[in-house]
Design an enzyme around this catalytic site. Sequence first.
Site, mmCIF file in Angstrom:
data_model
loop_
_atom_site.group_PDB
_atom_site.id
_atom_site.type_symbol
_atom_site.label_atom_id
_atom_site.label_comp_id
_atom_site.label_asym_id
_atom_site.label_seq_id
_atom_site.Cartn_x
_atom_site.Cartn_y
_atom_site.Cartn_z
ATOM 1 N N PRO A 2 -17.957 -71.738 -17.050
ATOM 2 C CA PRO A 2 -17.070 -72.265 -16.031
ATOM 3 C C PRO A 2 -17.760 -72.975 -14.894
ATOM 4 O O PRO A 2 -18.697 -72.457 -14.290
ATOM 5 C CB PRO A 2 -16.377 -71.019 -15.500
ATOM 6 N N GLU A 3 -17.257 -74.138 -14.583
ATOM 7 C CA GLU A 3 -17.539 -74.782 -13.319
ATOM 8 C C GLU A 3 -16.240 -74.707 -12.539
ATOM 9 O O GLU A 3 -15.272 -74.098 -12.972
ATOM 10 C CB GLU A 3 -18.000 -76.226 -13.550
ATOM 11 N N HIS A 91 -17.497 -57.640 -26.205
ATOM 12 C CA HIS A 91 -17.665 -58.278 -24.892
ATOM 13 C C HIS A 91 -16.385 -58.376 -24.054
ATOM 14 O O HIS A 91 -16.369 -59.051 -23.044
ATOM 15 C CB HIS A 91 -18.296 -59.674 -25.015
ATOM 16 N N ARG A 110 -22.629 -62.819 -21.842
ATOM 17 C CA ARG A 110 -23.929 -62.748 -21.165
ATOM 18 C C ARG A 110 -23.927 -61.829 -19.950
ATOM 19 O O ARG A 110 -24.976 -61.522 -19.400
ATOM 20 C CB ARG A 110 -24.380 -64.169 -20.768
ATOM 21 N N ARG A 150 -33.897 -83.162 3.703
ATOM 22 C CA ARG A 150 -34.064 -82.633 2.352
ATOM 23 C C ARG A 150 -34.865 -83.617 1.517
ATOM 24 O O ARG A 150 -34.388 -84.681 1.171
ATOM 25 C CB ARG A 150 -32.693 -82.396 1.713
#
Length: 270
Positions: A2-3, A91, A110, A150
């Site tokens: 997911p983003e 899972h 994960r 930066r």
Amino acid sequence: MPELPEVETTRRGIAPHIVGQKIIDVTVRDRRLRWPIPSAFEQDIVGGTVATTRRRAKYLLIDLDRGTLLVHLGMSGSLRITSAAEAARKHDHVDITLENGVILRYHDPRRFGSMHWLTEASHILLDQLGPEPLSDEFSGHYLFRQSRRRTGAVKLFIMDAKVVVGVGNIYANEALFMAGIRPDRPANKISKARYQKLAHVIKEVLSTAIEVGGTTLRDFVGGDGKAGYFAQSLQVYGRGGELCRCCQSKRLAEIRQANRTTVFCLKCQR
DNA sequence: ATGACAACCTGTGGGC
DNA sequence: TGCCCACAGGTTGTCA
């Protein structure tokens, strides 16, 4: 998986099934997430009623009448709506059963994801976050100002959650391509005009991805079980070595930045 | 403050 | 077919 768009898609998918419902049972099969789920978790939320759902960065917030359930999907997590008729699989770490018989099921091979129970308005995981990319606060002017000291690569800069949240690897690659900016260019060497373009396309790529239900990679599905359609719109992500869709002449370069794959066009991005 | 890097995990796909 | 390695959407923590 997911983003930001995938998290938002998940939130919109599950909300209609859980808002207004009372939690009548919680089953935790594996507590070993990014941070272990505390033993009091079940009793904290059983009996609570879901008031609203929100999203902050890639965190999903499920507000109960007595506090807030904070969920992060990590790299491989998903939340989906199911029922007791569907047996838990490998899972499937957490089941939250609601009064209407719906089960909100958390799946995460994960185990990079997390679940927290919050009773305070602030939390250390949320306090340090930069602005939402789709908010007015996030602009080219803002990016330009933040970038002046930066020296690191611009891609890492826009993926820094203290600068702006929710720009993960896929959309960082896509946005830099759309803005015509080389991902390895130092952040402080980019003009204000180019940051205005970049802020604009970040908003554009994220909102478009949300509209079509996120990017489906492998087996990602939203809370409603439907696949996302953004994958077919990807211009560079996952296309290293293939022909650039813009100039049609150069093959896309692939490099590693902070151990993540970066794909870009040497001709179209400067 | 910034930046480089390891760490947390399992699954999958490519190369041999 | 099987084995080994590299890599995968994220974030935190540590160290220079």
